[in-house]
Scaffold this motif. Structure first.
Motif, PDB file in Angstrom:
ATOM      1  N   PRO A   1      58.601 -14.101   2.986  1.00  0.00           N
ATOM      2  CA  PRO A   1      58.860 -13.233   4.133  1.00  0.00           C
ATOM      3  C   PRO A   1      59.244 -11.854   3.673  1.00  0.00           C
ATOM      4  O   PRO A   1      59.826 -11.554   2.434  1.00  0.00           O
ATOM      5  CB  PRO A   1      60.474 -13.564   4.668  1.00  0.00           C
TER       6      PRO A   1
ATOM      7  N   ARG B   1      60.555  -8.268   4.822  1.00  0.00           N
ATOM      8  CA  ARG B   1      61.158  -7.698   5.892  1.00  0.00           C
ATOM      9  C   ARG B   1      61.605  -6.196   5.175  1.00  0.00           C
ATOM     10  O   ARG B   1      62.443  -6.262   4.240  1.00  0.00           O
ATOM     11  CB  ARG B   1      62.347  -8.235   6.333  1.00  0.00           C
TER      12      ARG B   1
ATOM     13  N   THR C   1      54.990 -24.786   8.178  1.00  0.00           N
ATOM     14  CA  THR C   1      55.763 -24.944   9.799  1.00  0.00           C
ATOM     15  C   THR C   1      57.074 -24.317   9.794  1.00  0.00           C
ATOM     16  O   THR C   1      57.549 -24.261  11.113  1.00  0.00           O
ATOM     17  CB  THR C   1      55.809 -26.342  10.118  1.00  0.00           C
ATOM     18  N   GLU C   2      57.466 -23.639   8.832  1.00  0.00           N
ATOM     19  CA  GLU C   2      58.670 -22.790   8.998  1.00  0.00           C
ATOM     20  C   GLU C   2      58.690 -21.321   9.114  1.00  0.00           C
ATOM     21  O   GLU C   2      59.730 -20.687   9.352  1.00  0.00           O
ATOM     22  CB  GLU C   2      59.458 -22.778   7.711  1.00  0.00           C
ATOM     23  N   VAL C   3      57.322 -20.691   9.311  1.00  0.00           N
ATOM     24  CA  VAL C   3      57.120 -19.299   9.613  1.00  0.00           C
ATOM     25  C   VAL C   3      57.499 -19.019  10.907  1.00  0.00           C
ATOM     26  O   VAL C   3      57.403 -19.848  11.827  1.00  0.00           O
ATOM     27  CB  VAL C   3      55.641 -18.851   9.222  1.00  0.00           C
ATOM     28  N   LYS C   4      57.850 -17.744  11.231  1.00  0.00           N
ATOM     29  CA  LYS C   4      58.257 -17.142  12.814  1.00  0.00           C
ATOM     30  C   LYS C   4      57.113 -16.292  13.155  1.00  0.00           C
ATOM     31  O   LYS C   4      56.880 -15.303  12.379  1.00  0.00           O
ATOM     32  CB  LYS C   4      59.740 -16.609  12.455  1.00  0.00           C
ATOM     33  N   ILE C   5      57.203 -16.483  14.352  1.00  0.00           N
ATOM     34  CA  ILE C   5      56.059 -15.405  15.158  1.00  0.00           C
ATOM     35  C   ILE C   5      56.693 -13.952  15.058  1.00  0.00           C
ATOM     36  O   ILE C   5      57.868 -13.688  15.284  1.00  0.00           O
ATOM     37  CB  ILE C   5      55.746 -16.114  16.575  1.00  0.00           C
TER      38      ILE C   5
ATOM     39  N   GLU D   1      56.619 -12.101  12.414  1.00  0.00           N
ATOM     40  CA  GLU D   1      57.151 -11.990  10.918  1.00  0.00           C
ATOM     41  C   GLU D   1      55.989 -11.708  10.137  1.00  0.00           C
ATOM     42  O   GLU D   1      54.743 -12.416  10.243  1.00  0.00           O
ATOM     43  CB  GLU D   1      58.013 -12.974  10.441  1.00  0.00           C
TER      44      GLU D   1
ATOM     45  N   TYR E   1      54.314 -12.151   6.197  1.00  0.00           N
ATOM     46  CA  TYR E   1      54.647 -12.810   4.729  1.00  0.00           C
ATOM     47  C   TYR E   1      53.577 -12.580   3.898  1.00  0.00           C
ATOM     48  O   TYR E   1      52.355 -12.127   4.096  1.00  0.00           O
ATOM     49  CB  TYR E   1      54.501 -14.449   5.420  1.00  0.00           C
TER      50      TYR E   1
ATOM     51  N   PRO F   1      50.494 -22.439  11.875  1.00  0.00           N
ATOM     52  CA  PRO F   1      50.575 -21.043  12.406  1.00  0.00           C
ATOM     53  C   PRO F   1      49.205 -20.391  12.486  1.00  0.00           C
ATOM     54  O   PRO F   1      48.215 -20.724  11.939  1.00  0.00           O
ATOM     55  CB  PRO F   1      51.352 -20.420  11.396  1.00  0.00           C
TER      56      PRO F   1
END
Length: 592
Positions: free
Chosen positions: A421, A423, A434-438, A440, A442, A471
């Motif tokens: 990530p 930020r 499968t743990e990534v967030k829309i 965001e 990376y 994703p």
């Protein structure tokens, strides 16, 4: 022994479809066998073994009684025939099956990722590198992340160099690496070496087939042909005798590439329905060249001869087999070219049946899209898939989306993927596929079948959504391709926007920016950016000075603006602005 049994040479039995074999095994007489063959004959017929030939060769008369031995021998023959049929099906392209498999795989991405990692680690269990980091044969994701560190190419370079120098021991992989790819990046002024093997080639073909299946569903092609601009450099041998070349060269030289293209009905020759290249730049460059040489090409077509400017013997020999005098075609091309205004609509004019244009059109290829649209007019521009010299990552399965909005769906079985990530410029611990967030951003981390483990690719992507449980990524930039002197950070995209804005000032002189590049000049204090422009013709010093000022003002990064205000970056220098035409490429530059 009956005639048919004599023809069967009792080959070694080959495992066949269980149902088919079970049905045949139940036949103990010629009559029963005959009835079953007639019932099932469609399963045995192949393009090379027609229905008529099948009947002539296999038909058994009702009055012939097979004993156990004859039936056994004949069954061996049929099992071999079934095997041939199954092998032929492997070479066929089944669009719906490819899409079905893709949907199933992406619906269970977490499980597939674990299985893929396990497969990679089991295949390479004996690798020296994995033993040195203390993995100890473990294949679960938790142990893998605990023992194997995040690395860059610099960390793996000593191991890769040993392989290139001829070390055939299991350095990074269980099986020896026989081919080396050259990445587009450099290390100390030379191209970086990256391992390439059969598994990466299979991944490449899977990516090609997956994206083609979705493209062909939306833009079906019949028995047409594809005009592919394929640029493959010469392979060379490393110190250890390994074949080395660019990743695309290694792919194009593989027989699987031609086989896959043929199966997908995209043989590489004059087009009926498709124009493509690996990169948008290659297509644009090809048609820019056509603008300069079209009359000479028409003359070659008319006379059936090849221009003397082509001096490579192998190319002349190959073309001499294809060229025949064709005055009608030459006249047709000539008339079409004369009828164009500034080459607008060149591609559909030459190839009226073309359905779309295909190539990488995101990232560093975005600057060429406008020119490509100029040539293509209303033809759809379809962006190709997402990968690198280190391997493939994702496929474009939404071909109708405009190229600038293209996203890529990760294939969970072609590698093990992690994402760091990013930020506010800070990095955090990697997360799984499968743990990534829309929404965001990376940095991509790759573990592949060719000996790269937790390898930081250097690409920054943004998660735009999910396709089932995997994703959809949008390429943002290369993390290490930043213009940076002080606190300023301008990405490829920032540079592209600035160049496009400044290039508008050239329109009045009917000029355009053909290509551009950049670097940071620290030879003076304070430093400054140097932007190289290649122009389509000569521009006045006054216009170039205006372009230089516009470039400066178009960088809106807060760090850049603050540094300029505090004189930590020098201002534009109009006296250094020189025309950079195609003919004088790299002899002068626009500096700021």
């Amino acid at each position: 022994m009956p005639e048919v049994a004599q023809r069967a040479q009792a080959p070694s039995a080959v495992p066949a479809d269980e149902v088919m074999a079970g049905n045949l095994m139940a036949c103990s007489t010629g009559a029963a066998l005959n009835r079953k063959l007639v019932e099932m004959e469609s399963n045995f017929v192949t393009p090379q073994f027609s229905k008529d030939n099948f009947r002539k060769f296999c038909l058994v008369k009702h009055d012939i009684n097979f004993g156990p031995i004859e039936c056994s021998v004949f069954l061996c023959f049929l099992q071999t025939l079934i095997s041939v049929k199954m092998l032929e099906k492997i070479g066929e392209f089944n669009m719906e099956k490819v899409i079905e498999d893709f949907e199933a795989m992406t619906s269970d991405a977490e499980r597939i990722q674990k299985e893929t990692l396990k497969k990679i680690l089991e295949q390479n269990r004996s690798a020296e590198y994995l033993q040195l980091v203390g993995l100890g044969g473990r294949t679960d994701p938790e142990s893998f992340k605990r023992f194997v560190p995040l690395v860059t190419h610099k960390d793996l370079e000593p191991y890769i160099q040993r392989i290139a120098d001829g070390d055939s021991s299991p350095v990074l992989t269980g099986k020896p690496i026989t081919t080396i790819s050259l990445s587009s990046g450099t290390t100390q002024g030379r191209s970086k070496f990256v391992p390439f093997n059969d598994e990466l080639m299979e991944n490449t073909m899977q990516i090609y087939q997956t994206s083609f299946a979705f493209r062909n569903r939306e833009f079906p092609i019949g028995n047409g042909k594809a005009l592919q601009f394929i640029y493959g450099s010469k392979q060379f041998q490393t110190k250890g005798g390994l074949a080395a070349g660019t990743a695309t060269t290694n792919v194009y030289r593989c027989s699987k590439f031609k086989e896959t293209m043929k199966a997908m009905q995209t043989p590489c020759c004059s087009p009926d329905e498709l124009v493509s290249s690996t990169f948008a730049h290659s297509i644009v460059q090809a048609f820019r060249t056509f603008e300069l040489l079209w009359e000479e090409l028409c003359a070659d077509i008319r006379d059936g001869t090849l221009s003397s400017r082509i001096t490579v013997p192998s190319i002349r020999a190959a073309m001499s087999k294809l060229l025949k005098p064709n005055p009608e075609l030459a006249d047709s091309v000539y008339r079409k070219c004369l009828g164009l205004s500034n080459w607008y609509g060149l591609i559909p004019a030459l190839f009226p049946n073309a359905k779309y244009i295909y190539g990488v059109m995101t990232g560093s290829m975005e600057p060429y899209v406008n020119k490509l649209r100029h040539y293509a007019v209303d033809l759809p521009l379809l962006s190709a898939d997402y990968g690198s010299s280190e391997g493939w990552i994702a496929a474009n399965v939404n071909p109708k989306v405009p190229s600038e909005m293209t996203t890529y769906v990760v294939l969970p079985n072609i590698g093990y993927f992690e994402f760091i990530p990013i930020r506010d410029g800070n990095e955090f611990m990697p997360v799984g596929l499968t743990e990534v967030k829309i929404g965001e951003e990376y940095e991509v981390v790759v573990t592949n079948f060719a000996g790269l483990y937790r390898y930081r690719l250097g690409d920054v992507v943004k998660v735009m959504g999910f396709h089932n449980s995997t994703p959809e990524l949008k390429f943002v930039c290369r993390s290490n391709l930043l213009l940076n002197i002080n606190i300023d950070k301008n990405t490829e995209k920032d540079l592209q926007i600035s160049v496009e804005e400044a290039a508008k000032l050239l329109a009045a002189e009917k000029l355009e920016v053909v290509d551009f590049s950049s670097h940071v000049d620290l030879s003076t204090d304070p430093g400054h950016y140097v932007i190289f422009w290649e122009l389509s013709g000569e521009a006045s010093q006054e216009v170039l000075s205006e372009c230089c000022n516009c470039l400066d003002k178009s960088f809106v990064d807060a760090g850049y603006m603050s540094s300029r205000k505090d004189l930590l970056l020098t201002s534009s220098r109009p006296q250094d602005v020189l025309a950079l035409t195609t003919a004088r490429c790299c002899k002068s530059y626009v500096a700021m």
